[in-house]
Design an enzyme around this catalytic site. Structure first.
Site, PDB file in Angstrom:
ATOM      1  CE  LYS A  19      -2.190  -1.221   3.791  1.00  0.00           C
ATOM      2  NZ  LYS A  19      -1.575  -2.542   4.023  1.00  0.00           N
ATOM      3  NE  ARG A  93      -5.260  -1.894   9.506  1.00  0.00           N
ATOM      4  CZ  ARG A  93      -4.192  -1.323   8.981  1.00  0.00           C
ATOM      5  NH1 ARG A  93      -4.247  -0.156   8.393  1.00  0.00           N
ATOM      6  NH2 ARG A  93      -3.056  -1.959   9.036  1.00  0.00           N
ATOM      7  NE  ARG A 127       7.422  -2.345   6.638  1.00  0.00           N
ATOM      8  CZ  ARG A 127       6.086  -2.404   6.624  1.00  0.00           C
ATOM      9  NH1 ARG A 127       5.412  -1.901   5.618  1.00  0.00           N
ATOM     10  NH2 ARG A 127       5.446  -2.968   7.619  1.00  0.00           N
ATOM     11  NE  ARG A 160       5.282  -0.694  10.395  1.00  0.00           N
ATOM     12  CZ  ARG A 160       4.194  -0.757   9.628  1.00  0.00           C
ATOM     13  NH1 ARG A 160       4.170  -0.121   8.454  1.00  0.00           N
ATOM     14  NH2 ARG A 160       3.154  -1.450  10.006  1.00  0.00           N
ATOM     15  NE  ARG A 171       1.455  -5.359  10.823  1.00  0.00           N
ATOM     16  CZ  ARG A 171       2.586  -5.114  10.162  1.00  0.00           C
ATOM     17  NH1 ARG A 171       3.746  -5.529  10.664  1.00  0.00           N
ATOM     18  NH2 ARG A 171       2.562  -4.470   9.036  1.00  0.00           N
TER      19      ARG A 171
END
Ligand code: G5P
Ligand code: MG
Length: 219
Positions: A19, A93, A127, A160, A171
């Site tokens: 996203k 969401r 990431r 993160r 998640r």
């Protein structure tokens, strides 16, 4: 015919589906204002605001923050950009959040990134993020020019706290239980457009062609 009126879009997809990455490309190609709920929450955590401190443990455990908190935060923030065309990333969401948004703005298009879970899990642990801008990197996919530093500002990148393998699984569960019903909500309104694949570079030209029919490209 290209539309000049305000265009309101949402980008959806499971954690790690791209996203943020695709939003960056949409902003660059079409000049939409981008608002990411995750970036906004992380900025609050970094600034140690009352809200950030309250929400940190929820986020670190891979759970969604309460609907009323996030809806208020996003809808307040949206007042700053509501004279422009915009792209929301990470909000809504839950169906309740989608209804809160609907009470104020009607959404023209929902871009849904349909990426297999197996692909996603591998991406998130590699990431790296530039917190102030939300720019995302990946050691394998789009590494920064200098390891550990943002390409534009030269500032340090972070990982993160919710990108650990256990939290990623939580998640994904939250996505299945709470966010997938939102896809059905938008499908029934006739605004959902799904793009499937395992590589952003393969999906992107389809999104670009789709949006080009609705928006003028930026020079
Ligand atoms: P966020 O911040 O909204 P998620 O979990 O929805 O977080 P996330 O993790 O930010 O989504 P993304 O934006 O979909 O993922 O993906 P991305 O960052 O662009 O890409 C992931 C990685 O893959 C990057 O390293 C990228 O470079 C790489 N990549 C991209 N494409 C490819 C490719 O083709 N190949 C490869 N190899 N790599 C690629 O939400 C965080 C938390 O905030 C709270 C919740 O607690 C949530 O868990 N929250 C909310 N809670 C309630 N309601 C809301 N509305 C909330 N919004 C946030
Ligand atoms: Mg993101």
């Amino acid at each position: 015919m290209l539309l000049q009126r305000i265009f309101r879009a949402v980008i959806m997809g499971p954690p790690g589906s791209g996203k943020g990455t695709v939003s960056g490309r949409i902003v660059k190609s079409f000049g939409l204002m981008h608002l990411s709920s995750g970036d906004l929450l992380r900025a609050n955590i970094k600034a140690k605001t009352e809200l950030g401190l309250l929400m940190k443990s929820c986020i670190d455990q891979g759970q969604l923050v309460p609907d009323d908190v996030i809806s208020r935060l996003i809808l307040t923030e949206m007042r700053n950009i509501d004279q422009s065309s915009w792209l929301l990333d990470g909000f809504p969401r839950t169906v309740s959040q989608a209804e809160s948004l609907d009470n104020v703005y009607s959404v023209d298009t929902v871009i849904n990134l349909d990426v297999p879970y197996q692909t996603i899990k591998q991406r998130l642990t590699s990431r790296w993020l530039h917190l102030p801008s939300g720019r995302v990197y990946n050691i394998d996919f789009n590494p920064p020019k200098i390891a550990g530093l943002d390409d534009v500002t030269g500032e340090p990148l972070i990982q993160r706290d919710d990108d650990t393998p256990e939290t990623v699984i939580r998640r994904l569960k939250a996505y299945e239980n709470q966010t997938q019903p939102v896809l059905e909500y938008y499908r029934s309104k006739g605004v959902l457009k799904t793009f499937s694949g395992t590589e952003t570079n393969q999906i992107w030209p389809h999104i670009q062609a789709f949006l080009s029919k609705k928006l003028s490209p930026q020079n």
